[in-house]
Design a protein around this motif. Structure first.
Motif, PDB file in Angstrom:
ATOM      1  N   LYS A 123     -41.000 137.003  46.679  1.00 26.16           N
ATOM      2  CA  LYS A 123     -41.908 137.463  47.734  1.00 26.16           C
ATOM      3  C   LYS A 123     -42.514 136.252  48.442  1.00 26.16           C
ATOM      4  N   SER A 124     -42.698 136.383  49.755  1.00 23.86           N
ATOM      5  CA  SER A 124     -43.311 135.299  50.525  1.00 23.86           C
ATOM      6  C   SER A 124     -44.764 135.115  50.114  1.00 23.86           C
ATOM      7  N   VAL A 125     -45.205 133.856  50.123  1.00 24.57           N
ATOM      8  CA  VAL A 125     -46.548 133.491  49.668  1.00 24.57           C
ATOM      9  C   VAL A 125     -47.319 132.869  50.827  1.00 24.57           C
ATOM     10  N   LYS A 126     -48.570 133.245  50.972  1.00 27.04           N
ATOM     11  CA  LYS A 126     -49.424 132.628  51.990  1.00 27.04           C
ATOM     12  C   LYS A 126     -49.620 131.157  51.643  1.00 27.04           C
ATOM     13  N   ILE A 127     -49.542 130.323  52.663  1.00 31.05           N
ATOM     14  CA  ILE A 127     -49.644 128.869  52.456  1.00 31.05           C
ATOM     15  C   ILE A 127     -50.935 128.331  53.064  1.00 31.05           C
ATOM     16  N   PRO A 128     -51.352 127.137  52.640  1.00 34.42           N
ATOM     17  CA  PRO A 128     -52.547 126.533  53.235  1.00 34.42           C
ATOM     18  C   PRO A 128     -52.341 126.230  54.713  1.00 34.42           C
ATOM     19  N   GLY A 129     -53.427 126.266  55.447  1.00 38.53           N
ATOM     20  CA  GLY A 129     -53.395 125.844  56.843  1.00 38.53           C
ATOM     21  C   GLY A 129     -53.259 124.336  56.921  1.00 38.53           C
ATOM     22  N   LEU A 130     -53.266 123.821  58.123  1.00 46.80           N
ATOM     23  CA  LEU A 130     -53.039 122.398  58.347  1.00 46.80           C
ATOM     24  C   LEU A 130     -54.239 121.781  59.052  1.00 46.80           C
ATOM     25  N   ILE A 131     -54.709 120.667  58.536  1.00 48.52           N
ATOM     26  CA  ILE A 131     -55.795 119.918  59.173  1.00 48.52           C
ATOM     27  C   ILE A 131     -55.159 118.835  60.042  1.00 48.52           C
ATOM     28  N   LEU A 132     -55.396 118.927  61.346  1.00 48.11           N
ATOM     29  CA  LEU A 132     -54.857 117.956  62.305  1.00 48.11           C
ATOM     30  C   LEU A 132     -55.965 116.960  62.624  1.00 48.11           C
ATOM     31  N   THR A 133     -55.696 115.677  62.409  1.00 45.49           N
ATOM     32  CA  THR A 133     -56.761 114.676  62.549  1.00 45.49           C
ATOM     33  C   THR A 133     -56.540 113.680  63.676  1.00 45.49           C
ATOM     34  N   ASN A 134     -55.394 113.799  64.388  1.00 43.74           N
ATOM     35  CA  ASN A 134     -55.152 112.852  65.484  1.00 43.74           C
ATOM     36  C   ASN A 134     -54.235 113.489  66.525  1.00 43.74           C
ATOM     37  N   ASP A 135     -54.109 112.833  67.659  1.00 45.41           N
ATOM     38  CA  ASP A 135     -53.296 113.355  68.761  1.00 45.41           C
ATOM     39  C   ASP A 135     -51.832 113.533  68.359  1.00 45.41           C
ATOM     40  N   HIS A 136     -51.334 112.642  67.523  1.00 48.34           N
ATOM     41  CA  HIS A 136     -49.943 112.714  67.072  1.00 48.34           C
ATOM     42  C   HIS A 136     -49.692 114.024  66.310  1.00 48.34           C
ATOM     43  N   ASP A 137     -50.603 114.367  65.391  1.00 53.50           N
ATOM     44  CA  ASP A 137     -50.480 115.616  64.626  1.00 53.50           C
ATOM     45  C   ASP A 137     -50.568 116.832  65.549  1.00 53.50           C
ATOM     46  N   VAL A 138     -51.490 116.794  66.491  1.00 54.84           N
ATOM     47  CA  VAL A 138     -51.665 117.909  67.427  1.00 54.84           C
ATOM     48  C   VAL A 138     -50.408 118.067  68.287  1.00 54.84           C
ATOM     49  N   ARG A 139     -49.876 116.965  68.775  1.00 55.01           N
ATOM     50  CA  ARG A 139     -48.673 116.996  69.618  1.00 55.01           C
ATOM     51  C   ARG A 139     -47.493 117.595  68.839  1.00 55.01           C
ATOM     52  N   ARG A 140     -47.310 117.185  67.576  1.00 58.43           N
ATOM     53  CA  ARG A 140     -46.209 117.720  66.764  1.00 58.43           C
ATOM     54  C   ARG A 140     -46.391 119.222  66.513  1.00 58.43           C
ATOM     55  N   PHE A 141     -47.636 119.651  66.277  1.00 57.08           N
ATOM     56  CA  PHE A 141     -47.911 121.074  66.064  1.00 57.08           C
ATOM     57  C   PHE A 141     -47.577 121.864  67.331  1.00 57.08           C
ATOM     58  N   LEU A 142     -48.041 121.371  68.485  1.00 53.07           N
ATOM     59  CA  LEU A 142     -47.781 122.057  69.759  1.00 53.07           C
ATOM     60  C   LEU A 142     -46.289 122.097  70.096  1.00 53.07           C
ATOM     61  N   LYS A 143     -45.581 121.000  69.844  1.00 54.15           N
ATOM     62  CA  LYS A 143     -44.141 120.978  70.095  1.00 54.15           C
ATOM     63  C   LYS A 143     -43.424 121.979  69.203  1.00 54.15           C
ATOM     64  N   SER A 144     -43.868 122.111  67.956  1.00 51.48           N
ATOM     65  CA  SER A 144     -43.275 123.104  67.054  1.00 51.48           C
ATOM     66  C   SER A 144     -43.531 124.516  67.560  1.00 51.48           C
ATOM     67  N   MET A 145     -44.735 124.758  68.049  1.00 51.33           N
ATOM     68  CA  MET A 145     -45.048 126.075  68.623  1.00 51.33           C
ATOM     69  C   MET A 145     -44.099 126.381  69.778  1.00 51.33           C
ATOM     70  N   LYS A 146     -43.857 125.405  70.626  1.00 52.19           N
ATOM     71  CA  LYS A 146     -42.969 125.595  71.776  1.00 52.19           C
ATOM     72  C   LYS A 146     -41.535 125.838  71.324  1.00 52.19           C
ATOM     73  N   ARG A 147     -41.054 125.087  70.323  1.00 54.59           N
ATOM     74  CA  ARG A 147     -39.695 125.299  69.808  1.00 54.59           C
ATOM     75  C   ARG A 147     -39.554 126.706  69.235  1.00 54.59           C
ATOM     76  N   ILE A 148     -40.575 127.189  68.523  1.00 55.71           N
ATOM     77  CA  ILE A 148     -40.551 128.542  67.955  1.00 55.71           C
ATOM     78  C   ILE A 148     -40.489 129.576  69.075  1.00 55.71           C
ATOM     79  N   GLU A 149     -41.294 129.377  70.106  1.00 54.95           N
ATOM     80  CA  GLU A 149     -41.294 130.283  71.260  1.00 54.95           C
ATOM     81  C   GLU A 149     -39.924 130.295  71.940  1.00 54.95           C
ATOM     82  N   MET A 150     -39.341 129.115  72.143  1.00 52.67           N
ATOM     83  CA  MET A 150     -38.031 129.010  72.786  1.00 52.67           C
ATOM     84  C   MET A 150     -36.941 129.669  71.932  1.00 52.67           C
ATOM     85  N   LYS A 151     -37.040 129.519  70.625  1.00 53.81           N
ATOM     86  CA  LYS A 151     -36.080 130.116  69.703  1.00 53.81           C
ATOM     87  C   LYS A 151     -36.138 131.638  69.793  1.00 53.81           C
ATOM     88  N   LYS A 152     -37.341 132.190  69.833  1.00 56.10           N
ATOM     89  CA  LYS A 152     -37.504 133.647  69.946  1.00 56.10           C
ATOM     90  C   LYS A 152     -36.952 134.148  71.269  1.00 56.10           C
TER      91      LYS A 152
END
Length: 182
Positions: A123-152
């Protein structure tokens, strides 16, 4: 006690391996399949470290082979959790190869793999959220969101396409194909 959020750095994994002749293809370069196997291993380690649970590969979203890897080079893979959902996470992996005599490094591969945390019962398990502490982390998170959207979007559009062959013969004109239909 389970952490509701984790810093990106807490789950990062780095592995290095010397490329041997047994890892090479018929052209004398390191076999892409071997690199894919290593990518899956480091994605598992990174995802499991973040979730604290067993993880499985849900999809290999992107694998860009940018430059060949030579026998004798030291390959280093750096994995990070770039994005988290409720039970899934996108692991970003950077692959570099280093000539150990000269110290010269080259970026050889970038990959994004979606992993899902599971219980022993599957069974799938809920995972911890992610703490983003710099622009690099935020940019990677946003790019992943966009890739997921494009995939859908791509998946939805593909399912909606009508591939009735008689409607599309003209699209084959000028392509390197011969039709020999019964």
């Amino acid at each position: 006690m389970e952490k509701p959020f984790k810093h990106v750095e807490e789950s990062q994994v780095v592995i290095s391996e010397l490329m041997l002749p047994s890892h090479s293809n018929f052209n004398g370069k390191i076999h892409g399949g071997y690199i894919l196997s290593l990518l899956d291993q480091i994605a598992f380690a990174c995802a499991s470290k973040h979730s604290g649970d067993y993880c499985v590969t849900a999809s290999v979203d992107t694998v860009d082979f940018l430059r060949p890897i030579e026998i004798g080079e030291l390959v280093t893979m750096k994995a990070s959790v770039n994005y988290v959902g409720n039970t899934s996470m996108v692991i970003g992996i950077r692959v570099e190869a280093e000539n150990i005599q000269t110290g010269k490094k080259k970026h050889c591969n970038s990959s994004y793999i979606t992993m899902v945390a599971k219980t022993k019962e599957g069974k799938s398990v809920k995972i911890p959220g992610l703490i983003l502490t710099n622009d690099h982390d935020v940019r990677r998170f946003l790019k992943s969101m966009k890739r997921i959207e494009m995939k859908k979007t791509r998946s939805k559009e593909y399912k909606e396409l009508d591939f009735s062959t008689e409607k599309h013969y003209e699209k084959l004109e000028g392509k390197r194909v011969q039709l020999k239909l019964d």
